[in-house]
Design a protein around this motif. Structure first.
Motif, mmCIF file in Angstrom:
data_model
loop_
_atom_site.group_PDB
_atom_site.id
_atom_site.type_symbol
_atom_site.label_atom_id
_atom_site.label_comp_id
_atom_site.label_asym_id
_atom_site.label_seq_id
_atom_site.Cartn_x
_atom_site.Cartn_y
_atom_site.Cartn_z
ATOM 1 N N PRO A 76 -32.253 -28.049 -56.995
ATOM 2 C CA PRO A 76 -31.709 -29.534 -56.902
ATOM 3 C C PRO A 76 -32.107 -30.101 -55.528
ATOM 4 C CG PRO A 76 -30.028 -27.723 -56.983
ATOM 5 C CD PRO A 76 -31.443 -27.048 -57.283
ATOM 6 N N THR A 108 -27.992 -18.021 -54.007
ATOM 7 C CA THR A 108 -27.123 -18.395 -55.263
ATOM 8 C C THR A 108 -27.392 -17.488 -56.269
ATOM 9 O OG1 THR A 108 -28.687 -19.852 -55.930
ATOM 10 C CG2 THR A 108 -27.094 -20.938 -54.651
ATOM 11 N N ALA A 167 -28.454 -18.051 -58.759
ATOM 12 C CA ALA A 167 -28.406 -18.737 -60.015
ATOM 13 C C ALA A 167 -29.905 -19.061 -60.730
ATOM 14 C CB ALA A 167 -28.103 -20.246 -59.601
ATOM 15 N N THR A 169 -31.324 -21.886 -61.791
ATOM 16 C CA THR A 169 -32.262 -22.496 -60.837
ATOM 17 C C THR A 169 -31.710 -22.267 -59.522
ATOM 18 O OG1 THR A 169 -31.873 -24.321 -62.589
ATOM 19 C CG2 THR A 169 -33.095 -25.014 -60.809
ATOM 20 N N PRO A 170 -32.778 -21.714 -58.577
ATOM 21 C CA PRO A 170 -32.567 -21.466 -57.385
ATOM 22 C C PRO A 170 -32.224 -22.985 -56.434
ATOM 23 C CG PRO A 170 -34.784 -20.527 -57.653
ATOM 24 C CD PRO A 170 -34.414 -21.801 -59.006
ATOM 25 N N ASN A 171 -31.564 -22.910 -55.332
ATOM 26 C CA ASN A 171 -31.177 -24.047 -54.549
ATOM 27 C C ASN A 171 -31.983 -23.984 -53.380
ATOM 28 O OD1 ASN A 171 -29.222 -25.843 -53.988
ATOM 29 N ND2 ASN A 171 -29.124 -24.928 -52.062
ATOM 30 N N THR A 231 -26.760 -25.337 -60.863
ATOM 31 C CA THR A 231 -26.909 -24.826 -59.541
ATOM 32 C C THR A 231 -26.248 -25.903 -58.519
ATOM 33 O OG1 THR A 231 -29.064 -23.560 -59.935
ATOM 34 C CG2 THR A 231 -28.448 -23.970 -57.593
ATOM 35 N N ALA A 232 -26.847 -26.993 -58.684
ATOM 36 C CA ALA A 232 -26.210 -28.139 -57.766
ATOM 37 C C ALA A 232 -24.853 -28.107 -57.765
ATOM 38 C CB ALA A 232 -26.935 -29.495 -58.232
ATOM 39 N N MET A 234 -22.852 -25.756 -58.596
ATOM 40 C CA MET A 234 -22.353 -24.487 -57.832
ATOM 41 C C MET A 234 -22.280 -24.574 -56.326
ATOM 42 S SD MET A 234 -24.205 -20.971 -59.152
ATOM 43 C CE MET A 234 -24.631 -19.947 -57.830
ATOM 44 N N VAL A 235 -23.556 -25.091 -55.923
ATOM 45 C CA VAL A 235 -23.508 -25.176 -54.291
ATOM 46 C C VAL A 235 -22.412 -26.129 -53.792
ATOM 47 C CG1 VAL A 235 -24.998 -25.996 -52.807
ATOM 48 C CG2 VAL A 235 -26.027 -24.561 -54.385
#
Lengths: 380, 197
Positions: free
Chosen positions: A162, A173, A175, A177-179, B110-111, B113-114
């Motif tokens: 993102p 994360t 997750a 999709t990585p951040n 993810t967005a 989540m962050v």
């Protein structure tokens, strides 16, 4: 007056001799490197890099090794495709492209490890080059190449952070999709996507635009790029990595991606002037890369330079010489050739980092490809 | 004849017993004098320690009164400042992150989540600010008074200890001196009896 003319002639003659010697040296290194790469190609068309990775590699995860193996194979393919056509080479290019089109897609090695993205970005770059290669076109491989590239792009999109770019770890994360995202891997992805778009292939325009904007966001006032995509980018003072001395290789890859984008109608701040400045930084501060090359620990040299920055940066510097006016390219050429040729081993390989079994092959592949583009830059 | 021999034997035995008593008493005297030497030395060591403790306690008190008290207050104010700064940074970064995610518009889990993590981190930071604020109030209301009292107590305690040791030393030396005098008297008596006999 006569002596002034004599001195001028002498200088011109000396520069011409220097250029000629560099060309000769470049040609020899390309041939030796290419022969080394020929010897490494396996029967399946790829490179026998990870036959037993657990025995000698720091990274025992087989899928991480396969990801680098595919990326290295792609770079080797690009090194061959950057050279004039020749029957033996064509046949090898055909086999390597078949391998890239038919091998299973690299999977994510671990929850924290997304090194599969290296396989995606470089195979996309290799496939776009292949789509333009006359031998590939003549042997009816184009459809398979396009099909595979589409698949690779779909996988690549899944890993676009993102934050706008791509990176090869997700431990922040863990997750899906990585951040985390880095400027330099994003640059490679952007180059691949732009080349795909140029070929008329369907590219997710929004994702590409975001990636280009992300690269612009990473650019710092000193002309370098942040290592990671930061929320608020800033130049590192002291011995940090986010400045020219720690970002010599990132400058080249990101500048190339943004220049290519500009040529294709995107708004970017990179023109010839910025490219020339970036290359001037590269050669003026080249000792930072020299010090880092061959060091066993990542980021252990000054300004957190790693050994593996070396050939990555040189490859994109070679490509950038081709977009400069020929006289500018000539002025950089001897130093460029020297910086690559001096690293070549007796067997034709090149090595910047003892990372995995692929070290010598990707080094030689980047080195040869960079030399080919640099040579072409002065032969226009 | 028998009577004479018996008297001679008794006389010899008495002489021997008297000599033995003299030796024993002399030994007691030597022991008591050695004890006195040890006592004098240990007293001087104890006095040295006690005076030192008093000096340290007085120094700590002086430091606290001259700048320790005000520097603790400044440090706590700085801690609060840092925590408030960290809170402002967290708020700004969260805003920037939202702008970045919105601009990129690559909506995914993810967005969110962050962002959720950043919100939670912000809540933690707010608690840290509150704690830093209460730390100042606690210092002013309790900590400062408590520390002042502890330091005053330490000085008083060191002074009392010094006074106690001085008295105790006089007393213990007096007792030992008296013991030595008794031994000397006993020795003199033994010698006088021996001479009479």
């Amino acid at each position: 007056m006569n002596s002034l003319i004599a001195v001028t002639l002498l200088c011109c003659s000396s520069q011409a001799q220097q250029l000629e010697a560099a060309e000769q040296s470049c040609q020899t290194a390309i041939e030796r490197g290419t022969n080394f790469l020929y010897r490494q190609q396996a029967d399946n068309g790829g490179f026998s890099l990870n036959t037993d990775p657990t025995l000698h590699d720091v990274w025992a995860n087989s899928e991480a090794n396969r990801s680098w193996h595919i990326a290295t194979t792609s770079i080797a393919a690009m090194a061959w495709m950057a050279q004039p056509r020749e029957a033996t080479r064509d046949s090898r290019i055909g086999r390597v492209i078949d391998y890239l089109c038919n091998s299973p897609l690299a999977k994510r090695p671990d929850d924290w490890d997304t090194d599969n993205t290296w396989a995606y970005v470089y195979s996309l770059c290799a496939l776009t080059r292949a789509a333009n290669h006359e031998y590939i076109k003549s042997t009816k491989r184009s459809a398979a190449v396009k099909r595979r590239a589409k698949l690779v792009m779909q996988e690549l999109y899944k890993y676009q952070s993102p934050m706008g770019g791509w990176a090869y770890y997700a431990d922040e994360t863990k997750a899906v999709t990585p951040n985390w995202a880095t400027s330099f891997q994003t640059a490679v992805a952007v180059i691949g996507l732009l080349e795909a778009k140029k070929l008329g292939w369907a590219v997710d325009e929004h994702r590409l635009q975001v990636a280009i904007d992300t690269l612009i966001h990473c650019r710092l006032p000193d002309g370098s790029y942040t290592y990671s995509v930061e929320i608020i980018p800033r130049v590192d003072v002291g011995t940090g990595i986010d400045n020219v001395k720690g970002g010599l290789s990132r400058i080249q890859s990101c500048n190339y991606a943004l220049f290519l984008a500009k040529q294709m109608g995107y708004e970017t701040p990179i023109g010839e002037k910025q490219i020339k400045e970036g290359l001037q930084h590269f050669f003026a501060q080249h000792h930072y890369l020299d010090i880092a090359r061959g060091r066993p620990l990542p980021h252990e040299a000054f300004h957190y330079n790693s050994g593996y920055f070396y050939f990555f940066g040189h490859y994109y510097a070679g490509l950038l010489l081709g977009v400069l006016p020929i006289e500018d390219a000539k002025s950089f050429f001897p130093a460029y050739v020297d910086s690559v040729v001096k690293t070549q081993h007796d067997d034709g390989s090149m090595l910047d980092f003892f990372f995995s079994a692929s070290g010598k092959v990707y080094g030689a592949a980047f080195g040869v490809a960079g030399l080919c583009h640099a040579r072409d830059s002065i032969k226009r | 004849m028998r009577t004479t021999l018996t008297l001679l034997l008794v006389c010899c035995c008495q002489t021997l017993f008297a000599q033995n008593d003299t030796d024993l008493t002399l030994s007691d005297l030597r022991h008591a004098e050695l004890q006195m030497t040890a006592l004098v030395n240990s007293h001087s060591l104890e006095m040295h320690d006690a005076r030192n403790s008093l000096a340290v306690a007085e120094y700590d008190l002086a430091v606290f009164n001259s700048f320790g008290q005000s520097e603790t207050a400044k440090t706590l104010a700085l801690d609060l400042f840092l925590e408030q700064d960290a809170l402002s940074n967290a708020i700004e970064e969260l805003e920037q992150l939202k702008i970045m995610y919105d601009r990129n518009n690559l909506a995914d889990v993810t967005a969110q989540m962050v962002l959720d993590r950043a919100e939670r981190s912000l809540l933690r930071q707010q608690i840290s600010v509150e704690l830093a604020q209460t730390a100042i109030a606690k210092w002013e209301q309790f900590g400062m008074i408590h520390q002042q009292r502890e330091l005053n107590d330490a000085v008083t305690s060191a002074k009392l200890n010094l006074a106690y040791l001085e008295a105790e030393h006089v007393s213990s030396r007096f007792e030992l001196n008296r013991e030595i005098d008794d031994i000397k008297l006993a020795l003199a008596e033994i010698r006088a009896e021996t001479n009479n006999e």
